[in-house]
Design a protein around this motif. Structure first.
Motif, PDB file in Angstrom:
ATOM      1  N   SER A 318       0.820  -1.205   0.000  1.00  9.77           N
ATOM      2  CA  SER A 318       0.000   0.000   0.000  1.00  9.77           C
ATOM      3  C   SER A 318       0.858   1.260   0.000  1.00  9.77           C
ATOM      4  N   ILE A 319       2.093   1.146   0.475  1.00 12.14           N
ATOM      5  CA  ILE A 319       3.001   2.300   0.431  1.00 12.14           C
ATOM      6  C   ILE A 319       4.157   2.060  -0.527  1.00 12.14           C
ATOM      7  N   CYS A 320       4.699   0.839  -0.564  1.00 12.38           N
ATOM      8  CA  CYS A 320       5.849   0.567  -1.421  1.00 12.38           C
ATOM      9  C   CYS A 320       5.762  -0.854  -1.957  1.00 12.38           C
ATOM     10  N   ALA A 321       5.508  -0.961  -3.258  1.00 11.61           N
ATOM     11  CA  ALA A 321       5.410  -2.259  -3.922  1.00 11.61           C
ATOM     12  C   ALA A 321       6.621  -2.446  -4.814  1.00 11.61           C
ATOM     13  N   PHE A 322       7.182  -3.652  -4.792  1.00 11.88           N
ATOM     14  CA  PHE A 322       8.407  -3.941  -5.526  1.00 11.88           C
ATOM     15  C   PHE A 322       8.152  -4.938  -6.644  1.00 11.88           C
ATOM     16  N   ASN A 323       9.036  -4.929  -7.621  1.00  9.20           N
ATOM     17  CA  ASN A 323       9.090  -6.005  -8.593  1.00  9.20           C
ATOM     18  C   ASN A 323       9.225  -7.317  -7.817  1.00  9.20           C
ATOM     19  N   PRO A 324       8.250  -8.224  -7.921  1.00 10.07           N
ATOM     20  CA  PRO A 324       8.299  -9.435  -7.093  1.00 10.07           C
ATOM     21  C   PRO A 324       9.500 -10.340  -7.352  1.00 10.07           C
ATOM     22  N   PHE A 325      10.176 -10.162  -8.488  1.00 11.71           N
ATOM     23  CA  PHE A 325      11.372 -10.953  -8.757  1.00 11.71           C
ATOM     24  C   PHE A 325      12.379 -10.878  -7.617  1.00 11.71           C
ATOM     25  N   TYR A 326      12.391  -9.743  -6.902  1.00  9.78           N
ATOM     26  CA  TYR A 326      13.443  -9.510  -5.920  1.00  9.78           C
ATOM     27  C   TYR A 326      13.083  -9.962  -4.515  1.00  9.78           C
ATOM     28  N   ALA A 327      11.907 -10.553  -4.358  1.00  8.88           N
ATOM     29  CA  ALA A 327      11.533 -11.228  -3.099  1.00  8.88           C
ATOM     30  C   ALA A 327      11.589 -10.308  -1.889  1.00  8.88           C
ATOM     31  N   GLN A 328      11.206  -9.045  -2.067  1.00 11.49           N
ATOM     32  CA  GLN A 328      11.332  -8.072  -0.987  1.00 11.49           C
ATOM     33  C   GLN A 328      10.010  -7.740  -0.303  1.00 11.49           C
ATOM     34  N   GLY A 329       8.888  -8.151  -0.886  1.00  7.86           N
ATOM     35  CA  GLY A 329       7.593  -7.664  -0.439  1.00  7.86           C
ATOM     36  C   GLY A 329       7.220  -8.039   0.977  1.00  7.86           C
ATOM     37  N   ILE A 330       7.133  -9.351   1.280  1.00  7.97           N
ATOM     38  CA  ILE A 330       6.710  -9.771   2.613  1.00  7.97           C
ATOM     39  C   ILE A 330       7.700  -9.293   3.658  1.00  7.97           C
ATOM     40  N   SER A 331       8.995  -9.399   3.351  1.00  8.69           N
ATOM     41  CA  SER A 331      10.003  -8.999   4.335  1.00  8.69           C
ATOM     42  C   SER A 331       9.937  -7.509   4.624  1.00  8.69           C
ATOM     43  N   SER A 332       9.764  -6.687   3.598  1.00  7.59           N
ATOM     44  CA  SER A 332       9.644  -5.241   3.817  1.00  7.59           C
ATOM     45  C   SER A 332       8.393  -4.915   4.620  1.00  7.59           C
ATOM     46  N   ALA A 333       7.294  -5.626   4.344  1.00  7.38           N
ATOM     47  CA  ALA A 333       6.066  -5.398   5.107  1.00  7.38           C
ATOM     48  C   ALA A 333       6.257  -5.773   6.573  1.00  7.38           C
ATOM     49  N   ALA A 334       6.910  -6.908   6.817  1.00  8.67           N
ATOM     50  CA  ALA A 334       7.143  -7.335   8.198  1.00  8.67           C
ATOM     51  C   ALA A 334       8.054  -6.359   8.925  1.00  8.67           C
ATOM     52  N   LEU A 335       9.083  -5.866   8.231  1.00 11.38           N
ATOM     53  CA  LEU A 335       9.987  -4.892   8.844  1.00 11.38           C
ATOM     54  C   LEU A 335       9.264  -3.582   9.146  1.00 11.38           C
ATOM     55  N   SER A 336       8.345  -3.162   8.271  1.00 13.94           N
ATOM     56  CA  SER A 336       7.559  -1.959   8.556  1.00 13.94           C
ATOM     57  C   SER A 336       6.664  -2.164   9.763  1.00 13.94           C
ATOM     58  N   ALA A 337       6.067  -3.356   9.877  1.00 19.18           N
ATOM     59  CA  ALA A 337       5.217  -3.634  11.040  1.00 19.18           C
ATOM     60  C   ALA A 337       6.028  -3.635  12.327  1.00 19.18           C
ATOM     61  N   LEU A 338       7.219  -4.226  12.272  1.00 16.22           N
ATOM     62  CA  LEU A 338       8.071  -4.227  13.460  1.00 16.22           C
ATOM     63  C   LEU A 338       8.500  -2.806  13.816  1.00 16.22           C
ATOM     64  N   LEU A 339       8.798  -1.997  12.810  1.00 18.63           N
ATOM     65  CA  LEU A 339       9.128  -0.589  13.052  1.00 18.63           C
ATOM     66  C   LEU A 339       7.947   0.136  13.689  1.00 18.63           C
ATOM     67  N   LEU A 340       6.744  -0.158  13.235  1.00 18.05           N
ATOM     68  CA  LEU A 340       5.556   0.466  13.822  1.00 18.05           C
ATOM     69  C   LEU A 340       5.447   0.108  15.294  1.00 18.05           C
ATOM     70  N   ARG A 341       5.685  -1.157  15.632  1.00 14.89           N
ATOM     71  CA  ARG A 341       5.625  -1.546  17.045  1.00 14.89           C
ATOM     72  C   ARG A 341       6.656  -0.784  17.868  1.00 14.89           C
ATOM     73  N   GLU A 342       7.859  -0.632  17.333  1.00 18.25           N
ATOM     74  CA  GLU A 342       8.907   0.100  18.051  1.00 18.25           C
ATOM     75  C   GLU A 342       8.520   1.564  18.247  1.00 18.25           C
ATOM     76  N   GLN A 343       7.911   2.167  17.235  1.00 18.78           N
ATOM     77  CA  GLN A 343       7.490   3.562  17.353  1.00 18.78           C
ATOM     78  C   GLN A 343       6.327   3.710  18.341  1.00 18.78           C
ATOM     79  N   LEU A 344       5.415   2.752  18.343  1.00 21.61           N
ATOM     80  CA  LEU A 344       4.311   2.796  19.296  1.00 21.61           C
ATOM     81  C   LEU A 344       4.812   2.658  20.728  1.00 21.61           C
ATOM     82  N   GLU A 345       5.848   1.859  20.927  1.00 18.62           N
ATOM     83  CA  GLU A 345       6.410   1.666  22.257  1.00 18.62           C
ATOM     84  C   GLU A 345       6.897   2.984  22.844  1.00 18.62           C
ATOM     85  N   ARG A 346       7.387   3.874  21.993  1.00 14.77           N
ATOM     86  CA  ARG A 346       7.938   5.149  22.463  1.00 14.77           C
ATOM     87  C   ARG A 346       6.934   6.302  22.410  1.00 14.77           C
TER      88      ARG A 346
END
Length: 480
Positions: A318-346
């Motif tokens: 929804s914010i950043c979509a990649f050429n799926p050849f590079y296998a970055q989609g799920i990992s980038s989404a998970a990293l964004s979610a983890l970043l969101l949790r870290e920001q919410l903690e503070r």
């Protein structure tokens, strides 16, 4: 610490489920709204056509999901996921021929997208504060004083929300809703390299042939500029998944791809390594042919709004979509979610300042995979979009990007330090710029270049692509 009563996640795919895990500790309840009816088991559904194709879960992504949902990796393997070392378990053809087998710093868990999502759904169901509502259509957002206050649903239903996460994917309408509500026009960086890929699922034979030491088969596009079948320019995967199955996948930049079962098999026979078609012949097809063309890179630059909406975040495509050849989609989404949790903690409050801080941190996170995608896709003459480079620059990229990649891969085969850094780059744990800016890595790359020019390679490469890939383990031949 509770930051509000209700958080709403728009979309119940991998990105939305990760977001729900990030929100759960900070809100009284979390509602995940999903248009599809979700299967209980690992099955395809209409809203995730990408599930028909191979999905690599990069190490950074699987660690991020593991932090959000402890035990995820064990559950994925228990569900049939395969924990493999690609350098030992994959037959890899790059350049003129097969690479040698050797141990390396990188391992991966192989499995289908539908298995990954089933395990994620199971983990989300364990969270007492999270509820998934299925068969729900989202039609709009409500806003007040620069912040999102709720969600409009089909059937004239309204939900008040203290926080909303957009995980609606490539086709998300949220940006258009915000512009209609008074936010400025939304900038987007785009680059579509006209990637098309086609896949078919197969069941492996009960007894693998003795020469199949490999689990995964990878055939990179040729760099030969002479006359050859278009299939020599395909990126090919024979990708192992759970249940003694594989996904045979062919993809290309700018070529028409086979859509029928007959043309799929015919194209496979023209791939530059006959092993691909021979392996398919040994297996039993279990699906039709699935083709995907929606593969362009798109980065919606919400971070460039001077006053982004409060109480709203974006994860996944929804914010950043990649050429799926590079296998970055799920990992980038998970990293964004983890970043969101870290920001919410503070966080003390979920205002515009919070949104600005999160978007700034997310910009840095997304920049790493974005630059990797651009480094490859900007080299193609067929590419279109805002990030299409000047022709002279494209020609330079086309001339150097593939040889440079192969040079680094070759150096990683020879040198344990380069191998470690390259594994980090591949898995989004380190940027390519940081790797190439490391004096120690640069010195080792130079040393590798000198040794290669003098014919002093430790690990052989370029084994005959028309023959079986060599099974010998060359790990002890590599530098420590």
């Amino acid at each position: 610490m509770t930051l509000g009563e209700t958080a709403v996640v728009l979309g119940g795919s991998a990105a939305g489920l990760c977001a729900a895990g990030a929100l759960a500790p900070y809100f009284g309840r979390v509602l995940v709204l999903e248009r599809d009816e979700l299967p209980a088991d690992a099955e395809h559904r209409r809203g995730v056509p990408q599930s028909k194709h191979p999905h690599f879960l990069l190490n950074s992504g699987r660690r991020a999901i593991g932090e959000l949902f402890p035990g995820f990796e064990d559950d994925l393997v228990a569900g049939g996921g395969l924990h493999l070392m690609p350098s030992m378990d994959a037959a890899y053809l790059d350049g003129e021929g097969w690479s040698a087998r050797k141990r390396s710093a990188m391992t991966m868990i192989y499995g289908s997208r539908i298995l990954i999502e089933r395990v994620l759904r199971d983990k989300v169901r364990e969270l007492a504060t999270v509820t998934v509502r299925e068969g729900v259509g989202v039609t709009g957002l409500t806003t007040r004083d620069g912040a999102v206050t709720g969600v409009e649903l089909a059937g004239a239903e309204h939900l008040d929300a203290d926080f909303v996460v957009d995980a609606l994917g490539r086709g998300s309408p949220v940006g258009a809703w915000l512009v209609a509500a008074g936010w400025p026009a939304l900038e987007a960086q785009t680059l579509d390299a006209k990637v098309t890929y086609t896949s078919r699922w197969y069941e492996l034979p009960a007894q693998r042939p003795p020469t199949w030491w490999w689990q995964h088969l990878v055939i990179m596009p040729t760099r030969h500029k002479g006359e050859h079948p278009a299939e020599h320019e395909y990126l090919v995967n024979f990708f192992p998944i759970e249940g003694n199955r594989v996904i045979a996948c062919m993809g290309s930049w700018g070529h028409a791809m086979p859509r029928t079962e007959d043309t799929f098999v015919e194209s496979a026979r023209r791939v530059r390594a006959p092993l691909f078609a021979a392996a398919m012949d040994r297996c039993t097809p279990t699906s039709e042919v699935h083709l995907t063309r929606s593969t362009g890179n798109v980065w919606r630059r919400y971070d460039r709004w001077a006053t982004p909406p409060g109480r709203l975040a974006f994860v996944g495509d929804s914010i950043c979509a990649f050429n799926p050849f590079y296998a970055q989609g799920i990992s980038s989404a998970a990293l964004s979610a983890l970043l969101l949790r870290e920001q919410l903690e503070r966080a003390e409050r979920l205002d515009t300042a919070f949104s600005r801080r999160f978007l700034a941190a997310q910009r840095k996170l997304l920049g790493v995979p974005w630059r990797l995608a651009m480094a490859r896709d900007q080299a193609y003459a067929c590419a279109v979009g805002t990030e299409k480079p000047a022709e002279w620059r494209r020609r330079v990229l086309a001339a150097v990007s593939d040889p440079a990649f192969s040079f680094i891969v070759g150096a990683a085969r020879e040198d344990a330090v380069i191998d470690e850094h390259f594994a980090k780059v591949f898995n989004l744990d380190e940027s390519l710029g940081d790797m190439l800016g490391n004096p120690g890595v640069l010195a080792r790359l130079v040393r590798h270049g000198v040794r290669a020019a003098l014919g002093r390679r430790r690990v052989p490469f370029g084994f005959d692509p028309t023959a079986e890939p060599p099974a010998k383990d060359y790990s002890t031949a590599a530098a420590p």
